[in-house]
Write an enzyme that holds these catalytic residues in place. Structure first.
Site: not given
Ligand code: PA5
Length: 443
Positions: A284, A305, A419
């Protein structure tokens, strides 16, 4: 201290090439330290370990103790950065059969990280009649997966235990002011913790997001933080003594040499979720602007494996990073067998870990021979202190690598695309134009 070995990268990228990146790495470190990099309002993780006070940890431990004494099960509701760090540490430090052996406080369960109807039905059925608590974790407070799980769990908790007890065993970890989770926590009077504005989800394991569930699971958060603090110091050292800087430079040199996929390998099944956490942290952070190493993972020797063939002989765009634990927590010897039908008596009396280590070495050599550069990260033991080191090591290396790549490490604009479509398909109020457009597209 964690050790980094990049000697098995040398056949593919020279040591001079990697060392030649020292100046650029120093510049990258400076942009992080000075707060001049893109996304600089999310640099709270950089000196987070050293800012953690004993008083803060004592408060987390006190809350954990309430949940440990009141509950048979605690559900951690969160997704992505709001659950993977806790899941990774808890799994790495737990007995492999914790849910069967019990005896270390409440069962820790996870929810809010999927929309599986069967998963949620089976979870709520399991919780029927049980004393359970909920740690509701969401920075935005609006994430659908987590909000759905929390709706179900809050209602069930209140119905089963009454509103007053529910208020004691539901804890919120969210933004200081914004979002549904904050509004609900304030209205209901839940114990709550703030996720600092300047710490993004995937860098939040050393905030209450990770520390509270880890403490509820009975793990030593003092040592976890101590390990991270020690690595925070090491990761500021000059290039030659700095494993995080060297790992970042090595990854960058390999990427420039056409190695686009990094496979994180472990030889301890308990590290499976550390790799899941690492994949989010790196994926990310750097997968944007059509750039970035694709983070993959395998559990070895298990996956030799299944994926071993591909790694040995498939397209040569990969490199491998092994996380190895020097000393296991238990001792077990390879047994002797009178009949020796499997021909393995030559191993009788050896530590199982010696066999595992030879499997690791043999695999490393085979993969290098097959054209796969190999990085080895070794930690002495699989304990809270060394996991703390490993966590900060990866965070810092990831931060540096994104500066080398020239991407903003701290945003995730691509996550919004699904989303938007999901809400359009579900007809969310305010998405009327998107709903019309997506319906037309689907015909
Ligand atoms: O690293 C990030 O920002 C995301 O993985 C968020 O943690 C994830 O989308 C969850 O978001 P939130 O904590 O707002 O529910």
């Amino acid at each position: 201290m964690l050790k980094l070995d990049i000697s098995k990268v040398a056949p593919f990228v020279s040591t001079e090439t990697i060392n030649g990146l020292a100046t650029r790495v120093a510049e990258a470190q400076k942009t992080l330290e000075d707060g001049t990099c893109p996304g600089n309002d999310f640099l709270g993780w950089l000196h987070l370990p050293s800012s953690i006070t004993p008083e803060f940890l004592a408060d987390i431990k006190a809350t954990a103790q309430v949940l440990r004494s009141e509950c048979d099960a605690v559900v951690v509701a969160g997704i992505g950065g709001s659950y993977l760090g806790a899941k990774a540490v808890i799994e790495a430090l737990s007995n492999s059969f914790q849910w069967l052996v019990g005896g270390n406080g409440p069962v820790i369960l996870f929810a809010g990280n999927n929309i599986g109807e069967d998963y949620l039905s089976e979870l709520t059925t399991y919780l029927k009649g049980k004393k359970f608590g909920v740690i509701n974790i969401s920075k935005s407070g609006t994430t659908t997966e987590t909000a759905l799980a929390f709706r179900l769990l809050k209602k069930q908790c209140e119905e089963q235990m009454g509103k007053d007890v529910a208020r004691k065993v539901i804890v919120a970890i969210t933004d200081a002011k914004r979002g549904a989770a904050r509004t609900c926590a304030d209205k209901e009077g839940y114990k709550s913790y703030v996720i600092p504005d300047n710490v993004g989800g995937r860098f939040s394991v050393l905030t209450p997001v990770g520390l509270l569930p880890i403490a509820v699971a009975g793990m030593d958060i003092d040592q976890l933080v101590k390990g991270a603090q020690d690595m925070e110091q090491t990761a500021s050292a000059p290039f030659a003594e700095n494993p995080a800087a060297c790992y970042a430079a090595t990854r960058y040199a390999l990427y420039e040499a056409g190695k686009k996929i990094e496979i994180l390998a472990n030889y301890q099944p308990k590290l499976h979720f550390m790799a899941e956490w690492w994949k989010q942290l790196f994926g990310e952070s750097e997968g944007k602007d059509k750039k970035g190493i694709y983070p993959a993972s395998v559990d070895l020797t298990t996956d030799l494996h299944s994926m071993g063939q591909w790694i040995q002989d498939g397209e040569r765009t990969i490199f491998e990073t092994v996380v190895s634990v020097e000393t296991p927590e238990h001792e077990l010897l390879f047994p002797s067998d009178d009949e020796n039908l499997d021909g393995l008596n030559f191993l009788a009396g050896k530590r199982v870990d010696e066999v595992n280590k030879m499997a690791e070495l043999g695999t490393q050599l085979a993969h290098v021979d097959g054209g796969v550069p190999n990085i080895r990260i070794a930690i002495d033991r699989l304990d809270a202190y060394h996991l703390g080191q490993l966590i900060y090591f990866f965070e810092r290396a990831g931060g540096i690598h994104c500066q080398l790549l020239g991407v903003n490490a701290f945003n995730q604009p691509g996550v919004e695309a699904y989303k938007k479509n999901m809400f359009a398909l579900l007809g969310k109020p305010g998405y009327e134009a998107e709903t019309a457009a997506i319906k037309q597209r689907l015909g």
